[in-house]
Design a protein around this motif. Structure first.
Motif, short mmCIF file in Angstrom:
data_model
loop_
_atom_site.label_atom_id
_atom_site.label_comp_id
_atom_site.label_asym_id
_atom_site.label_seq_id
_atom_site.Cartn_x
_atom_site.Cartn_y
_atom_site.Cartn_z
N MET A 171 0.85 -1.18 0.00
CA MET A 171 0.00 0.00 0.00
C MET A 171 0.89 1.24 0.00
SD MET A 171 -3.21 0.90 2.45
CE MET A 171 -4.19 -0.44 1.80
N LYS A 222 -1.91 -1.28 -3.93
CA LYS A 222 -2.85 -0.17 -3.73
C LYS A 222 -2.02 1.11 -3.72
CE LYS A 222 -6.73 1.89 -2.45
NZ LYS A 222 -7.86 2.03 -3.31
N SER A 280 -6.88 6.95 -7.02
CA SER A 280 -6.71 5.70 -6.31
C SER A 280 -6.59 4.59 -7.34
CB SER A 280 -7.92 5.45 -5.40
OG SER A 280 -7.81 4.19 -4.79
N GLY A 294 -5.98 0.29 -7.55
CA GLY A 294 -5.84 -0.98 -6.86
C GLY A 294 -5.85 -2.13 -7.83
#
Length: 148
Positions: free
Chosen positions: A54, A83, A110, A112
């Motif tokens: 992440m 992510k 974002s 992912g």
């Protein structure tokens, strides 16, 4: 009128061909220059946010979204899960969890991917990316997920 000599005619023909050649230059070259000139360098900066998969990314707000997407995918590489959360202002990029409300609101993208399930998703802040070519903007709610 004075008669021109052979070498003068040669100069006229060569000069004319040069002018015609410059007028008939590759039209794609001009288009490519124009389309990329409105963007700046991505200037991405990644750092871990949590665990090994992440990441927080800061980047230039005037970056080409296509290059930005490529940069993120390249950074994630072949990780099974990745992510990436993006901010254009490093001041508001989080240092850890929990994120503050201001950090969440300042998030502009974002990404992912979970290769085990086949899930992959890009979310773009419509306020920043709505007018960008090739970007399907999706509003980010305060949770970082698409607005309903």
């Amino acid at each position: 009128m004075k008669k021109l000599k052979w070498w003068q005619w040669t100069l006229i023909v060569v000069g004319g061909l040069a002018v015609i050649g410059s007028l008939a230059d590759d039209p794609d070259k001009e288009t490519a220059t124009l389309s990329t000139s409105k963007y700046e360098v991505v200037d991405a900066n990644f750092r871990k946010l949590a665990g090994d998969d992440m990441f927080v990314m800061t980047f230039n707000a005037k970056a080409d979204p296509v290059e930005l997407e490529k940069t993120i995918r390249d950074y994630c590489g072949s990780r099974k899960f990745c992510k990436v959360m993006g901010w254009t202002d490093p001041e508001y990029a989080p240092r850890g969890f929990p994120m503050t409300d201001r950090e969440v609101q300042a998030q502009v993208l974002s990404y992912g991917i979970n290769r085990s399930t086949g899930w992959e998703q890009f979310l773009w802040d419509c306020n920043l990316f709505s007018k960008q070519t090739g970007v399907e903007c999706q509003s980010l709610a305060t949770t970082g997920e698409p607005a309903e």
